[in-house]
Structures are given as structure tokens and as C-alpha cells.
Motif scaffolding. Structure first.
Motif, PDB file in Angstrom:
ATOM      1  N   PHE A 183       0.817  -1.242  -0.013  1.00 54.99           N
ATOM      2  CA  PHE A 183      -0.171  -0.111   0.030  1.00 54.99           C
ATOM      3  C   PHE A 183       0.794   1.367   0.250  1.00 54.99           C
ATOM      4  O   PHE A 183       0.594   2.308  -0.564  1.00 54.99           O
ATOM      5  CB  PHE A 183      -0.891   0.028   1.270  1.00 54.99           C
ATOM      6  N   SER A 184       1.976   1.219   0.666  1.00 60.56           N
ATOM      7  CA  SER A 184       2.692   2.491   0.734  1.00 60.56           C
ATOM      8  C   SER A 184       3.707   3.019  -0.563  1.00 60.56           C
ATOM      9  O   SER A 184       3.603   3.815  -0.852  1.00 60.56           O
ATOM     10  CB  SER A 184       3.750   2.172   1.859  1.00 60.56           C
ATOM     11  N   VAL A 202      -5.488   5.860  -3.870  1.00 58.94           N
ATOM     12  CA  VAL A 202      -5.542   4.598  -4.490  1.00 58.94           C
ATOM     13  C   VAL A 202      -6.166   3.528  -3.824  1.00 58.94           C
ATOM     14  O   VAL A 202      -7.307   2.940  -4.287  1.00 58.94           O
ATOM     15  CB  VAL A 202      -4.438   4.010  -5.437  1.00 58.94           C
ATOM     16  N   PRO A 203      -5.433   3.370  -2.767  1.00 57.34           N
ATOM     17  CA  PRO A 203      -6.188   1.974  -1.824  1.00 57.34           C
ATOM     18  C   PRO A 203      -7.342   2.571  -1.292  1.00 57.34           C
ATOM     19  O   PRO A 203      -8.334   1.618  -1.326  1.00 57.34           O
ATOM     20  CB  PRO A 203      -5.090   1.982  -0.733  1.00 57.34           C
ATOM     21  N   LEU A 204      -7.759   3.907  -0.934  1.00 53.97           N
ATOM     22  CA  LEU A 204      -9.070   4.232  -0.491  1.00 53.97           C
ATOM     23  C   LEU A 204     -10.095   4.064  -1.798  1.00 53.97           C
ATOM     24  O   LEU A 204     -11.238   3.539  -1.452  1.00 53.97           O
ATOM     25  CB  LEU A 204      -9.008   5.509  -0.041  1.00 53.97           C
ATOM     26  N   VAL A 205      -9.992   4.515  -2.663  1.00 55.19           N
ATOM     27  CA  VAL A 205     -10.636   4.384  -3.866  1.00 55.19           C
ATOM     28  C   VAL A 205     -10.980   3.084  -4.467  1.00 55.19           C
ATOM     29  O   VAL A 205     -12.089   2.509  -4.555  1.00 55.19           O
ATOM     30  CB  VAL A 205     -10.211   5.190  -5.165  1.00 55.19           C
ATOM     31  N   LEU A 209      -9.477  -0.580   5.744  1.00 52.23           N
ATOM     32  CA  LEU A 209      -8.082  -0.092   5.279  1.00 52.23           C
ATOM     33  C   LEU A 209      -7.026   0.084   6.379  1.00 52.23           C
ATOM     34  O   LEU A 209      -5.932  -0.283   6.462  1.00 52.23           O
ATOM     35  CB  LEU A 209      -8.189   1.196   4.393  1.00 52.23           C
ATOM     36  N   PRO A 210      -7.567   0.489   7.519  1.00 56.65           N
ATOM     37  CA  PRO A 210      -6.472   0.888   8.512  1.00 56.65           C
ATOM     38  C   PRO A 210      -5.972  -0.224   9.070  1.00 56.65           C
ATOM     39  O   PRO A 210      -4.785  -0.533   9.896  1.00 56.65           O
ATOM     40  CB  PRO A 210      -7.352   1.628   9.738  1.00 56.65           C
ATOM     41  N   LEU A 211      -6.573  -1.729   8.957  1.00 55.36           N
ATOM     42  CA  LEU A 211      -6.076  -2.717   9.353  1.00 55.36           C
ATOM     43  C   LEU A 211      -4.949  -3.455   8.388  1.00 55.36           C
ATOM     44  O   LEU A 211      -4.511  -4.456   8.618  1.00 55.36           O
ATOM     45  CB  LEU A 211      -7.316  -3.957   9.390  1.00 55.36           C
ATOM     46  N   ALA A 212      -4.667  -2.676   7.147  1.00 52.81           N
ATOM     47  CA  ALA A 212      -3.604  -3.370   6.344  1.00 52.81           C
ATOM     48  C   ALA A 212      -2.080  -3.216   6.903  1.00 52.81           C
ATOM     49  O   ALA A 212      -1.474  -4.200   6.559  1.00 52.81           O
ATOM     50  CB  ALA A 212      -3.862  -2.167   5.176  1.00 52.81           C
ATOM     51  N   ARG A 213      -1.981  -2.360   7.912  1.00 54.11           N
ATOM     52  CA  ARG A 213      -0.776  -2.267   8.624  1.00 54.11           C
ATOM     53  C   ARG A 213      -0.518  -3.732   9.474  1.00 54.11           C
ATOM     54  O   ARG A 213       0.810  -4.240   9.395  1.00 54.11           O
ATOM     55  CB  ARG A 213      -0.755  -1.232   9.564  1.00 54.11           C
ATOM     56  N   ASP A 214      -1.464  -4.423   9.762  1.00 52.11           N
ATOM     57  CA  ASP A 214      -1.216  -5.586  10.360  1.00 52.11           C
ATOM     58  C   ASP A 214      -1.551  -6.841   9.598  1.00 52.11           C
ATOM     59  O   ASP A 214      -1.510  -7.951   9.834  1.00 52.11           O
ATOM     60  CB  ASP A 214      -2.547  -5.491  11.660  1.00 52.11           C
ATOM     61  N   GLY A 215      -1.802  -6.765   8.286  1.00 53.02           N
ATOM     62  CA  GLY A 215      -2.038  -7.742   7.558  1.00 53.02           C
ATOM     63  C   GLY A 215      -3.576  -8.184   7.535  1.00 53.02           C
ATOM     64  O   GLY A 215      -3.624  -9.238   7.119  1.00 53.02           O
TER      65      GLY A 215
END
Length: 175
Positions: A6-7, A13-16, A100-106
Motif C-alpha cells: 500500500f505504501s 488509490v487504496p481508498l478508491v 483499510l486501517p488494518l492493512a498495517r497488520d495484514g
């Protein structure tokens, strides 16, 4: 785990992308909301107007936008397209974005999948007062798979919760 992927993407882009994916899944959930209670297949058969039976075109199947452009009506016969379909599409998009905020933790994809299952069950309950055993069982099984995949079932509460979810799944599927 998913953070590096994502980074490297441009902001937004991830949001949309999550919103679009969620709306597409929500569109499928809207079809399931209509078809499951009447015993129709959710994977076969084209989507059609409930009023005139005309098969919907690709343009008429664009989540959210087609409902808004057509003012919630069939282009052929003018029959109302229920707000449930729009609610499913918007709900699906909301779950995609909220995960999406959970992407950090996979965990973003797992949260989306669990959220979409919960959305369908909630809407089936609201609209038809019906919670199909098989779908409740799939939700329990999905939760178990996520828990074991993440190896977060180490404390007593996690073990008890997992055991209870497993028991509910067996009872739902076999009861």
C-alpha cells in the motif's frame, strides 16, 4: 504485511480501490439478498428487472452510479429498484474503506471478507427475519480461519472464543 504494497501506491488509490471493490461485492450481496430467500441461485442466471424481467446490461449493473443515474428505476419499464440494492452497495463500499486501517497488520482483506459476510447476514435478518444456518456457519468458520492464520489464539479468552465459535459452526452446519 500488506503495508509495503500500500505504501508504494499513490495516496488515495487504496481508498478508491477498496471502495470500488466493496461496491462490487455489495452489488453481489444485493442479488443474494433478493435470491436466497426464494431459493434461487446466487451464482447462475443473469440479473434482471424484478418488474419486467429484462436482463440488465453492463451499464445498468455499475454499482451505485447506475442506481443514481436511473433514479432508482428500471430503464425499460420504470419499476422501482428497491433501496436495499443501494444499501448493499454502499455498505459494501463502506466496509472496504473501513477495513483499510488494518492493512498495517495484514488484516484488511480478512476484515473485508468478514464484514461483507456480516453485512449480508444483517440485511437478510432485517429484510426477511432469516439467518441461514449455512451462512452463519461460514462466518464462524471464516473467523476461525482468520484467528488461526494470525496465530492470535494464545490466551485463555482466545481459546475459549475459538472453541465456542467452532461449536457454533458445527451446530449450525450439522444441527
Amino acid at each position: 504485511m500488506l503495508e509495503p504494497a500500500f505504501s508504494s501506491l499513490p495516496a488515495g488509490v487504496p481508498l478508491v480501490g477498496s471502495a470500488i471493490l466493496g461496491a462490487i461485492v455489495g452489488s453481489f450481496l444485493g442479488a443474494a439478498l433478493e435470491r436466497l430467500p426464494s431459493g434461487r441461485s446466487i451464482v447462475s442466471g443473469r440479473s434482471a428487472c424484478d418488474g419486467c424481467g429484462k436482463a440488465l446490461t453492463v451499464v445498468e449493473l455499475v454499482p451505485v452510479l447506475s442506481w443514481l443515474v436511473q433514479a432508482g428505476r428500471c430503464r425499460t419499464c420504470g419499476s422501482r429498484i428497491g433501496g436495499w440494492q443501494l444499501a448493499c452497495e454502499l455498505g459494501g463500499a463502506g466496509i472496504g474503506v473501513a477495513s483499510l486501517p488494518l492493512a498495517r497488520d495484514g488484516l484488511a482483506l480478512a476484515a473485508m471478507l468478514l464484514g461483507w459476510q456480516l453485512l449480508l447476514l444483517a440485511l437478510l435478518d432485517l429484510r426477511h427475519l432469516w439467518l441461514p444456518r449455512l451462512l452463519v456457519g461460514w462466518l464462524a468458520a471464516s473467523g476461525l480461519l482468520v484467528a488461526f492464520a494470525r496465530a492470535r489464539v494464545t490466551d485463555d479468552a482466545g481459546v475459549i472464543g475459538t472453541a465456542l465459535a467452532g461449536a457454533c459452526w458445527v451446530m449450525q452446519c450439522c444441527g
